[in-house]
Design a protein around this motif. Structure first.
Motif, PDB file in Angstrom:
ATOM      1  N   PRO A 163      43.710  41.660  42.542  1.00 11.20           N
ATOM      2  CA  PRO A 163      43.902  40.600  43.543  1.00 11.20           C
ATOM      3  C   PRO A 163      42.906  39.459  43.392  1.00 11.20           C
ATOM      4  N   GLY A 164      41.652  39.778  43.052  1.00 13.22           N
ATOM      5  CA  GLY A 164      40.646  38.728  42.914  1.00 13.22           C
ATOM      6  C   GLY A 164      40.912  37.809  41.742  1.00 13.22           C
ATOM      7  N   ALA A 165      41.441  38.364  40.646  1.00 15.79           N
ATOM      8  CA  ALA A 165      41.710  37.560  39.455  1.00 15.79           C
ATOM      9  C   ALA A 165      43.075  36.889  39.493  1.00 15.79           C
ATOM     10  N   LEU A 166      43.903  37.227  40.477  1.00 12.25           N
ATOM     11  CA  LEU A 166      45.277  36.725  40.510  1.00 12.25           C
ATOM     12  C   LEU A 166      45.377  35.197  40.473  1.00 12.25           C
ATOM     13  N   PRO A 167      44.552  34.452  41.228  1.00 16.45           N
ATOM     14  CA  PRO A 167      44.657  32.985  41.138  1.00 16.45           C
ATOM     15  C   PRO A 167      44.373  32.461  39.739  1.00 16.45           C
ATOM     16  N   PHE A 168      43.436  33.076  39.035  1.00 19.05           N
ATOM     17  CA  PHE A 168      43.129  32.650  37.673  1.00 19.05           C
ATOM     18  C   PHE A 168      44.272  32.992  36.726  1.00 19.05           C
ATOM     19  N   ILE A 169      44.864  34.189  36.916  1.00 15.93           N
ATOM     20  CA  ILE A 169      46.004  34.585  36.089  1.00 15.93           C
ATOM     21  C   ILE A 169      47.175  33.637  36.320  1.00 15.93           C
ATOM     22  N   ALA A 170      47.397  33.273  37.584  1.00 16.39           N
ATOM     23  CA  ALA A 170      48.500  32.365  37.904  1.00 16.39           C
ATOM     24  C   ALA A 170      48.310  31.008  37.242  1.00 16.39           C
ATOM     25  N   THR A 171      47.071  30.532  37.172  1.00 17.59           N
ATOM     26  CA  THR A 171      46.795  29.274  36.472  1.00 17.59           C
ATOM     27  C   THR A 171      47.161  29.386  35.000  1.00 17.59           C
ATOM     28  N   GLY A 172      46.770  30.505  34.382  1.00 18.80           N
ATOM     29  CA  GLY A 172      47.140  30.718  32.989  1.00 18.80           C
ATOM     30  C   GLY A 172      48.635  30.799  32.799  1.00 18.80           C
ATOM     31  N   MET A 173      49.336  31.418  33.733  1.00 22.28           N
ATOM     32  CA  MET A 173      50.795  31.524  33.629  1.00 22.28           C
ATOM     33  C   MET A 173      51.454  30.152  33.725  1.00 22.28           C
ATOM     34  N   ARG A 174      50.958  29.311  34.629  1.00 27.49           N
ATOM     35  CA  ARG A 174      51.540  27.970  34.765  1.00 27.49           C
ATOM     36  C   ARG A 174      51.319  27.139  33.511  1.00 27.49           C
ATOM     37  N   ILE A 175      50.153  27.288  32.898  1.00 27.82           N
ATOM     38  CA  ILE A 175      49.871  26.539  31.677  1.00 27.82           C
ATOM     39  C   ILE A 175      50.679  27.089  30.506  1.00 27.82           C
ATOM     40  N   SER A 176      50.776  28.408  30.431  1.00 28.49           N
ATOM     41  CA  SER A 176      51.370  29.029  29.251  1.00 28.49           C
ATOM     42  C   SER A 176      52.889  28.952  29.225  1.00 28.49           C
ATOM     43  N   VAL A 177      53.544  28.759  30.368  1.00 28.52           N
ATOM     44  CA  VAL A 177      55.010  28.753  30.361  1.00 28.52           C
ATOM     45  C   VAL A 177      55.542  27.585  29.537  1.00 28.52           C
ATOM     46  N   GLN A 178      54.895  26.434  29.639  1.00 30.34           N
ATOM     47  CA  GLN A 178      55.310  25.288  28.825  1.00 30.34           C
ATOM     48  C   GLN A 178      55.040  25.558  27.355  1.00 30.34           C
TER      49      GLN A 178
END
Length: 246
Positions: A163-178
């Protein structure tokens, strides 16, 4: 401000239309591009190619997410893993994708496996470092509290670290999808696997500027839709986090 943005788009389209009137073979024009998109949908099977491209991208992206997040947890949680793996990961991040493609063709051939490997190489590394940063920050903030309450092992991983790392993971997911969409299109472009990349390759051979612009705009729309979907998923999964108020 909104009207300024709309006006900017209108001016751009008008200038593009004017340039297309001067030399349509090179610059195309908005009207020709829209006509080409309609033709590709009705005659060129564009919808099926889009679905095939997105399906391949999502499968490869899922593999990349598992590998990238797991590796990020390792180097963020354990110093030894960071010392051993991080220099190589930094070097891999600096290598252009096009430089790795020949090796991937040698190793995996030119089929579906090649496309999946291309996506994993292109996007997995973009999930490692945000996950590692989120893991380190979570450990820094909550490790002593977790130890005080005897929270360790599996409970610490799923109740605190993830849960603590989730915001950072979500940032990576948004960048990596493109990046994942770009990787699958580049892979299709290079090896001729059916998809948006193949359309671009065929249009390049025919020097068809209208089709190149049309496919590029379709890819842009697909990328924007996927980015918005990932953002929505992030907001939904993160609804439990309290909002920070001043």
């Amino acid at each position: 401000m909104k009207y300024i943005k709309v006006a900017g788009v209108v001016v751009f389209l008008l200038l593009w239309q004017l340039a297309g009137q001067i030399n349509p073979g090179i610059y195309s024009s908005p009207t020709l591009v829209v006509t080409e998109i309609v033709r590709l949908f009705t005659e060129g099977g564009l919808l099926g190619l889009v679905f095939g491209t997105v399906a391949t991208m999502l499968l490869g992206w899922a593999f990349a997410a598992v590998i990238g997040v797991f590796t990020g947890f390792l180097i963020g949680r354990y110093r030894l893993a960071s010392l051993v793996l991080e220099p190589y990961l930094v070097a891999l991040y600096s290598v252009p994708l096009i430089a790795v493609v020949p090796l991937l063709v040698i190793w995996f051939g030119i089929g579906q496996t090649f496309l999946l490997a291309t996506i994993v190489v292109a996007t997995g590394i973009m999930l490692v470092f945000p996950t590692a940063a989120g893991t380190r920050e979570t450990v820094r903030v909550y490790d002593q509290v977790a130890r005080a309450y005897c929270v360790s092992g599996r409970h610490f991983l799923f109740k605190v670290l993830l849960p603590g790392a989730l915001p950072f993971i979500a940032t990576g997911m948004r960048i990596s999808v493109q990046r994942a969409l770009m990787a699958v299109i580049v892979g299709q472009f290079l090896v001729g696997h059916p998809g948006l990349g193949t359309l671009l390759s065929d249009a390049r051979v025919r020097l068809d500027a209208d089709e190149v612009f049309a496919v590029a705009l379709v890819a842009l729309a697909v990328g924007a839709a996927l980015t918005a979907l990932v953002g929505w998923a992030d907001r939904t999964l993160s609804a439990w986090r309290p909002e920070v108020t001043s």
